[in-house]
Write a protein that holds these residues in place. Structure first.
Motif, PDB file in Angstrom:
ATOM      1  N   HIS A 120       0.992  -1.246  -0.065  1.00 26.30           N
ATOM      2  CA  HIS A 120      -0.024   0.004   0.000  1.00 26.30           C
ATOM      3  C   HIS A 120       0.980   1.349  -0.210  1.00 26.30           C
ATOM      4  O   HIS A 120       0.357   2.271  -0.301  1.00 26.30           O
ATOM      5  N   ASN A 122       2.983   3.959  -1.333  1.00 18.36           N
ATOM      6  CA  ASN A 122       3.344   4.371  -2.830  1.00 18.36           C
ATOM      7  C   ASN A 122       4.659   4.922  -2.753  1.00 18.36           C
ATOM      8  O   ASN A 122       5.126   6.056  -2.192  1.00 18.36           O
ATOM      9  N   GLY A 124       7.141   6.695  -5.135  1.00 16.92           N
ATOM     10  CA  GLY A 124       7.152   7.120  -6.735  1.00 16.92           C
ATOM     11  C   GLY A 124       8.556   7.055  -7.199  1.00 16.92           C
ATOM     12  O   GLY A 124       8.803   6.715  -8.304  1.00 16.92           O
TER      13      GLY A 124
END
Length: 147
Positions: A120, A122, A124
């Motif tokens: 879950h 994130n 980037g």
């Protein structure tokens, strides 16, 4: 009376930072093709030790958050939080044991079990460089020698 907002370092904020560090370390380990064949270089050992140390720290933040809920008499919420995160210190212990015993298959199994736990988060782009985890394996060995 107005509401008190704690903008400083809270256990939840620290836990989110540790989760992100773990997710980045897992992604870096996942990019190492040699791990699939069971070859662990020094950087992979450092990353796995870094993960184990962060998982222990996550366990400590859980107790801090749960204690805050207990103080407000939300004991059900505190117990749910403890139950939801019980895996973190257990996985840290399993990973530390495997790393210190040079059980690379056991360490790989522990790493694979972490993937869904941090899915879950994130990530980037990579924000941390190797300075974050270099020497973590040596620190883990030193701590085990003292104990």
């Amino acid at each position: 009376m107005s509401r008190i907002i704690h903008a400083g370092d809270t256990p939840a904020k620290r836990r989110r930072q540790l989760e992100r560090s773990c997710a980045e370390a897992l992604r870096t380990l996942g990019a190492k093709p040699a791990l699939a064949s069971g070859v662990w270089d020094l950087e992979a050992k450092d990353l796995a030790a870094f993960l184990a140390i962060n998982l222990r720290d996550i366990g400590e933040t859980i107790e801090g958050s749960a204690q805050a809920w207990d103080d407000r008499n939300y004991w059900k919420k505190a117990e749910k939080l403890r139950a939801d995160w019980r895996w973190a210190p257990q996985t840290a212990e399993a990973m530390e044991t495997a790393l210190l015993a040079a059980d690379w298959e056991g360490a790989t199994d522990a790493l694979v079990s972490l993937i869904p736990r941090f899915a879950h988060v994130n990530v980037g782009k990579k924000l941390r460089d190797a300075d974050w985890w270099v020497g973590a394996f040596r620190a883990l060995e030193k701590r085990a020698a003292r104990a």
